[in-house]
Structures are given as structure tokens and as C-alpha cells.
Design an enzyme around this catalytic site. Structure first.
Site, PDB file in Angstrom:
ATOM      1  N   HIS A 202       0.782  -1.225  -0.005  1.00 13.43           N
ATOM      2  CA  HIS A 202       0.012   0.171  -0.019  1.00 13.43           C
ATOM      3  C   HIS A 202       0.960   1.050  -0.018  1.00 13.43           C
ATOM      4  O   HIS A 202       0.251   2.260  -0.200  1.00 13.43           O
ATOM      5  CB  HIS A 202      -1.101  -0.008   1.296  1.00 13.43           C
ATOM      6  CG  HIS A 202      -0.498   0.440   2.272  1.00 13.43           C
ATOM      7  ND1 HIS A 202       0.624  -0.372   3.220  1.00 13.43           N
ATOM      8  CD2 HIS A 202      -0.256   1.597   3.395  1.00 13.43           C
ATOM      9  CE1 HIS A 202       0.864  -0.146   4.337  1.00 13.43           C
ATOM     10  NE2 HIS A 202       0.526   1.322   4.213  1.00 13.43           N
TER      11      HIS A 202
HETATM   12  C1  UD1 Z   1      -2.047   6.105   5.242  1.00 12.18           C
HETATM   13  C2  UD1 Z   1      -0.606   6.478   5.951  1.00 12.18           C
HETATM   14  C3  UD1 Z   1       0.323   5.503   5.888  1.00 12.18           C
HETATM   15  C4  UD1 Z   1      -0.146   4.232   6.420  1.00 12.18           C
HETATM   16  C5  UD1 Z   1      -1.456   3.870   5.899  1.00 12.18           C
HETATM   17  C6  UD1 Z   1      -2.064   2.554   6.697  1.00 12.18           C
HETATM   18  C7  UD1 Z   1      -0.117   8.964   5.437  1.00 12.18           C
HETATM   19  C8  UD1 Z   1       0.682   9.819   4.527  1.00 12.18           C
HETATM   20  N1  UD1 Z   1      -0.310   7.707   5.015  1.00 12.18           N
HETATM   21  O1  UD1 Z   1      -1.730   5.689   3.915  1.00 12.18           O
HETATM   22  O2  UD1 Z   1       1.337   5.918   6.542  1.00 12.18           O
HETATM   23  O3  UD1 Z   1       0.821   3.276   6.291  1.00 12.18           O
HETATM   24  O4  UD1 Z   1      -2.407   4.812   6.111  1.00 12.18           O
HETATM   25  O5  UD1 Z   1      -3.106   2.037   5.991  1.00 12.18           O
HETATM   26  O6  UD1 Z   1      -0.892   9.114   6.256  1.00 12.18           O
HETATM   27  N2  UD1 Z   1      -9.139   4.830   0.952  1.00 12.18           N
HETATM   28  C9  UD1 Z   1     -10.403   4.254   1.057  1.00 12.18           C
HETATM   29  N3  UD1 Z   1     -11.112   4.126   2.152  1.00 12.18           N
HETATM   30  C10 UD1 Z   1     -10.376   4.355   3.440  1.00 12.18           C
HETATM   31  C11 UD1 Z   1      -9.180   4.817   3.371  1.00 12.18           C
HETATM   32  C12 UD1 Z   1      -8.323   4.934   2.200  1.00 12.18           C
HETATM   33  O7  UD1 Z   1     -11.083   4.121   0.122  1.00 12.18           O
HETATM   34  O8  UD1 Z   1     -11.141   4.208   4.365  1.00 12.18           O
HETATM   35  C13 UD1 Z   1      -8.454   4.770  -0.337  1.00 12.18           C
HETATM   36  C14 UD1 Z   1      -8.619   6.104  -0.819  1.00 12.18           C
HETATM   37  O9  UD1 Z   1      -8.730   6.109  -2.396  1.00 12.18           O
HETATM   38  C15 UD1 Z   1      -7.384   6.911  -0.428  1.00 12.18           C
HETATM   39  C16 UD1 Z   1      -6.410   5.984  -0.523  1.00 12.18           C
HETATM   40  O10 UD1 Z   1      -6.883   4.848  -0.030  1.00 12.18           O
HETATM   41  O11 UD1 Z   1      -7.158   8.177  -1.581  1.00 12.18           O
HETATM   42  C17 UD1 Z   1      -5.201   6.594   0.428  1.00 12.18           C
HETATM   43  O12 UD1 Z   1      -5.556   6.546   1.454  1.00 12.18           O
HETATM   44  P1  UD1 Z   1      -4.608   7.568   2.512  1.00 12.18           P
HETATM   45  O13 UD1 Z   1      -5.290   7.526   3.916  1.00 12.18           O
HETATM   46  O14 UD1 Z   1      -4.566   8.934   2.103  1.00 12.18           O
HETATM   47  O15 UD1 Z   1      -3.228   7.108   2.501  1.00 12.18           O
HETATM   48  P2  UD1 Z   1      -3.037   5.275   2.848  1.00 12.18           P
HETATM   49  O16 UD1 Z   1      -2.310   4.864   1.585  1.00 12.18           O
HETATM   50  O17 UD1 Z   1      -4.228   4.681   3.306  1.00 12.18           O
HETATM   51  N1  UDP Z   2      -4.047  -5.377   8.617  1.00 13.71           N
HETATM   52  C1  UDP Z   2      -5.191  -5.651   8.965  1.00 13.71           C
HETATM   53  N2  UDP Z   2      -6.106  -6.233   7.850  1.00 13.71           N
HETATM   54  C2  UDP Z   2      -5.372  -6.290   6.615  1.00 13.71           C
HETATM   55  C3  UDP Z   2      -4.058  -5.861   6.738  1.00 13.71           C
HETATM   56  C4  UDP Z   2      -3.386  -5.262   7.375  1.00 13.71           C
HETATM   57  O1  UDP Z   2      -5.683  -6.174  10.145  1.00 13.71           O
HETATM   58  O2  UDP Z   2      -5.979  -6.614   5.645  1.00 13.71           O
HETATM   59  C5  UDP Z   2      -3.308  -4.807  10.115  1.00 13.71           C
HETATM   60  C6  UDP Z   2      -1.981  -5.403  10.145  1.00 13.71           C
HETATM   61  O3  UDP Z   2      -2.288  -6.727  11.281  1.00 13.71           O
HETATM   62  C7  UDP Z   2      -1.206  -4.087  10.975  1.00 13.71           C
HETATM   63  C8  UDP Z   2      -1.786  -2.992  10.270  1.00 13.71           C
HETATM   64  O4  UDP Z   2      -3.016  -3.448   9.837  1.00 13.71           O
HETATM   65  O5  UDP Z   2      -1.524  -4.309  12.480  1.00 13.71           O
HETATM   66  C9  UDP Z   2      -0.906  -2.429   9.246  1.00 13.71           C
HETATM   67  O6  UDP Z   2      -1.516  -1.455   8.580  1.00 13.71           O
HETATM   68  P1  UDP Z   2      -1.067  -1.057   7.236  1.00 13.71           P
HETATM   69  O7  UDP Z   2      -0.042  -1.971   6.544  1.00 13.71           O
HETATM   70  O8  UDP Z   2      -2.098  -0.359   6.534  1.00 13.71           O
HETATM   71  O9  UDP Z   2      -0.133   0.431   7.660  1.00 13.71           O
HETATM   72  P2  UDP Z   2       1.503   0.412   8.166  1.00 13.71           P
HETATM   73  O10 UDP Z   2       1.671  -0.439   9.431  1.00 13.71           O
HETATM   74  O11 UDP Z   2       2.266   0.223   7.176  1.00 13.71           O
HETATM   75  O12 UDP Z   2       1.464   2.013   8.418  1.00 13.71           O
END
Ligand code: UD1
Ligand code: UDP
Length: 358
Positions: A202
Site C-alpha cells: 500500500h
Molecule cells: C495511510 C498513511 C500510511 C499508513 C496507511 C495505513 C499517510 C501519509 N499515509 O496511507 O502511513 O501506512 O495509512 O494503511 O498518512 N481509502 C479508502 N477508504 C479508506 C481509506 C483510504 O478508499 O477508508 C483509499 C482512498 O482511495 C485514498 C487512498 O486509499 O485516497 C489512500 O488513503 P490515505 O489515508 O491517504 O493513505 P494510505 O495509503 O491509506
Molecule cells: N492489517 C489488517 N488487515 C489487513 C491488512 C493489515 O488488520 O487486511 C493490519 C496489520 O495486522 C497491521 C496493520 O493493519 O496491524 C498494518 O497496517 P498498514 O499495513 O495499513 O499500515 P502500516 O503499518 O504500514 O502503517
């Protein structure tokens, strides 16, 4: 003392899960959700799975560019913080919610405590690295998960009086919920214990259409040798769909999962391929070999110890490393044999420190 705890994304909900009930016991806690993650599978499911109380405020900020998202969070957080007047704001990790929370609080001259302080990938192309550095330099109380993180903070000139080496709340989140992990979930996908890989992708750096195509092409090759279960983050799902990226039938695509199902599947897997930060930590707790789809990591000491493996994101590197690993069971066994001290108890140490010093 009144503490405002700010969260916004799935890893923050998970890593704060052992702390939230403790903070409610010891302090007056205002729980604020920025709404950065909002889809059921990225948000509410974790409150249910982890038996967490509901938030006092949900700011519904949602998705957007970094500046839009962070700016809107700051505007809404300022209103709440002015109304609630907390003595301290608590943030976790490195997301835009973390940054907005710390920056808004410090401009209102409210003290900031940062959980998971000092992690560094030393790669400013990661938006998270920028967030981590800024938040640490704004914080009054820095809770470092391990010695590396502690040293990083000292090397950046942060006074040692502000830093507390407490361990990693992710470990406690995992141990707190361990009994609930759904170890039967693999049957839904007709998978056999320790015969499949889990995949998550992601990171912003890995989800441009070109980079994602390259990574998925490597995964397609690997899937000729091992089944791959891929719970797809919604950011990644959007890129796969809009670019019509094909996966082979040995790659099982599913929606993002709740914690109980995901951790059940992770704990039964042969290994995990991931660019997640949190999963690198959890793989160590569950003793599942973790192959990191990144060039750098803020959890480098696990790589240095031989516990996790940094694969990079080039097709040849990924395929060659996985092929080598799968051709020699001893390599996987050797990774599993590396012992790591998990340093449980971070949440209690954080609460006790705040009781004493904040
Ligand atoms: C964010 C964090 C990242 C973290 C990740 C955990 C920042 C800069 N990034 O990245 O550090 O590892 O969360 O998962 O804060 N979207 C949905 N529904 C949701 C959330 C997101 O559809 O509930 C989709 C949307 O298309 C959105 C994209 O995911 O534009 C990215 O979401 P965003 O929260 O901006 O960044 P993450 O990649 O989730
Ligand atoms: N996780 C989850 N379901 C999923 C993928 C990840 O519960 O389908 C959990 C995982 O166990 C971990 C957290 O989400 O605790 C990690 O989140 P993510 O990889 O989105 O973010 P990051 O840790 O890189 O910020």
C-alpha cells in the site's frame, strides 16, 4: 490530567488499542478520530475486533492530497482542542493524522507525546519519514520502541530527558488480541497451514501504476511456486482496477480484513511479503518470516539480525530472493530461529511515565 488521543488510520487504531482502555482508567481521555480512514474495512471493523470504545469526536476528513488532508485535519482539530483544552495531546506513528495532531497541538502550546518515536528509514521520499521527523521534533515526551529509535533521537539532538525507551505497543496489541485470532480463516480460502504466503502492498512509492505493475508481475511469477493470499488495501485496489492489472489464479485477492482474520491468516502462513511497517513488527511477534517489498525500512534492526529480509522493489530482486528462499527450507528455518526480545509492557510504561512527568 486531560489527554486528547488522536488517531485516524488502521495501524493507529491497532497500535493504540492496548493504551486506550488504560488511559481511560488513569486520566480523562478525549478520543479523536480524524476520519483519514473511513471505509468499514479500514476503520470500524478494528473498533469491533479490538473491543474499543467509540470515539468522542470523528472529524470525517477523508481522503485527499497530503496538504488538503493535513490542512483540513488541523482546522478541525484546532476547534476541538480549543473546546476541550486538554493538558496533553497523544499521537502515534507517522501518518498525516499524527502530523496534524502534533502540529495543531504545539501551535496551541499544548504538550505533545509521541508513541513510536525515533523510527527512521532515512528516506525522505516516504511521506511517513517526513511526518516522523517533524512530529519527533515537536514532541515533549517521546516514547521510543527500541534502542535504535532511541539512538536516532539522540543523534538528532533531542535532549535525552524527553525520551523514554518503553518498547513497542504493537507487541502488546498483538498479545492482547492473540486469543481472538481466527486461525480457521484459512479454510475459507482452501489454504493449508504454512503452505501459502500473505501479501500486502500500500505504500505511496509502490502504488504508482508502473511500480505496482512491476511488483505484481513478480508476484505472478512467485505464485507458480506458492499460493499467495492478497488482502488488498483500498488505495492499491483502486490502482489495480483502474489499470486493469492482472493477477494469476494462484493469487487470491480479498478485501482488506479485520485484525482477527488477518492475524489468524498471517500466523498460519509460510512467510509474508509486505511493504507495511506494522506487519514487519507483527511478523516478528508471530515468528513468521517477513520479506519486505521496500528499499529501506524504519525497522532495520530486524533485518540486521537476520529475522526479516529486505527485498527491494525490483522484479528480479523479488523473484530471485523468493525463489532462493523456497528452494531451501533451511533458510526459512534459520530466519525463524533468530531470537528477538519483544519487550512487552509498553502501554503500562507509557501511562506510568505520563502519570509521573506530564
Ligand atoms: C495511510 C498513511 C500510511 C499508513 C496507511 C495505513 C499517510 C501519509 N499515509 O496511507 O502511513 O501506512 O495509512 O494503511 O498518512 N481509502 C479508502 N477508504 C479508506 C481509506 C483510504 O478508499 O477508508 C483509499 C482512498 O482511495 C485514498 C487512498 O486509499 O485516497 C489512500 O488513503 P490515505 O489515508 O491517504 O493513505 P494510505 O495509503 O491509506
Ligand atoms: N492489517 C489488517 N488487515 C489487513 C491488512 C493489515 O488488520 O487486511 C493490519 C496489520 O495486522 C497491521 C496493520 O493493519 O496491524 C498494518 O497496517 P498498514 O499495513 O495499513 O499500515 P502500516 O503499518 O504500514 O502503517
Amino acid at each position: 490530567m486531560k489527554i486528547a488521543t488522536i488517531l485516524g488510520t488502521r495501524p493507529e487504531i491497532i497500535k493504540f488499542s492496548p493504551l486506550i482502555p488504560l488511559l481511560d482508567q488513569e486520566f480523562t481521555q478525549v478520543l479523536i478520530h480524524t476520519g483519514q480512514h473511513y471505509s468499514y474495512s479500514m476503520d470500524k471493523i478494528f473498533f469491533e475486533d479490538l473491543n474499543l470504545r467509540s470515539c468522542d469526536y470523528t472529524l470525517n476528513v477523508g481522503s485527499g492530497s497530503h496538504a488538503q488532508q493535513t490542512g483540513e485535519m488541523m482546522i478541525k482539530l484546532e476547534e476541538v482542542l480549543l473546546r476541550e483544552k486538554p493538558d496533553l495531546v497523544l499521537v502515534q506513528g507517522d501518518t498525516n493524522s499524527t502530523l496534524a495532531g502534533a502540529l495543531t497541538a504545539s501551535k496551541l502550546q499544548i504538550k505533545v507525546a509521541h508513541v513510536e518515536a525515533g523510527c527512521r528509514s532515512f528516506d525522505k521520499n516516504m511521506p511517513e519519514e517526513v511526518n516522523r521527523v517533524v512530529v519527533d521534533h515537536l514532541s515533549d515526551f517521546l516514547f521510543a520502541p527500541d534502542e535504535n529509535a532511541y539512538e536516532n533521537l539522540i543523534n538528532e539532538g533531542i535532549p535525552k530527558e524527553k525520551i523514554y525507551l518503553v518498547g513497542n505497543t504493537s507487541v502488546d496489541a498483538c498479545l492482547r488480541a492473540k486469543e481472538l485470532f481466527n486461525k480457521e480463516k484459512l479454510k475459507d480460502f482452501s489454504l493449508i497451514k504454512e503452505s501459502y504466503a500473505v501479501l500486502t502492498i500500500h505504500r505511496q512509492e509502490n502504488t504508482s501504476s508502473e511500480k505496482l505493475k512491476e511488483i505484481i508481475s513478480s508476484i505472478n511469477t512467485i505464485s507458480n511456486t506458492v499460493n499467495v493470499l492478497f488482502p488488498v488495501h483500498l488505495r492499491t485496489k483502486a490502482v489495480i482496477e483502474s489499470n486493469k492489472i492482472n493477477l494469476t489464479e494462484n493469487v487470491i485477492l480479498t478485501d482488506p480484513m479485520g485484525y482477527k482474520d488477518f492475524m489468524g491468516l498471517l500466523s498460519n502462513s509460510k512467510f509474508v511479503l509486505t511493504d507495511s511497517g506494522g506487519i514487519q513488527e507483527e511478523a516478528v511477534v508471530l515468528n513468521v518470516p517477513c520479506l519486505i517489498l521496500r528499499d529501506t525500512t524504519e525497522w532495520m534492526h530486524y533485518v540486521d539480525m537476520g529475522k526479516n529480509l529486505l527485498l527491494g522493489t525490483e522484479q528480479s530482486g523479488i523473484v530471485d530472493s523468493v525463489t532462493e528462499l523456497l528452494s531451501d527450507e533451511e533458510k526459512i528455518s534459520a530466519m525463524k530461529r533468530v531470537k528477538v526480545n519483544l519487550n512487552e509492557g509498553a502501554p503500562l510504561k507509557i501511562v506510568n511515565t505520563l502519570k509521573k512527568v506530564a
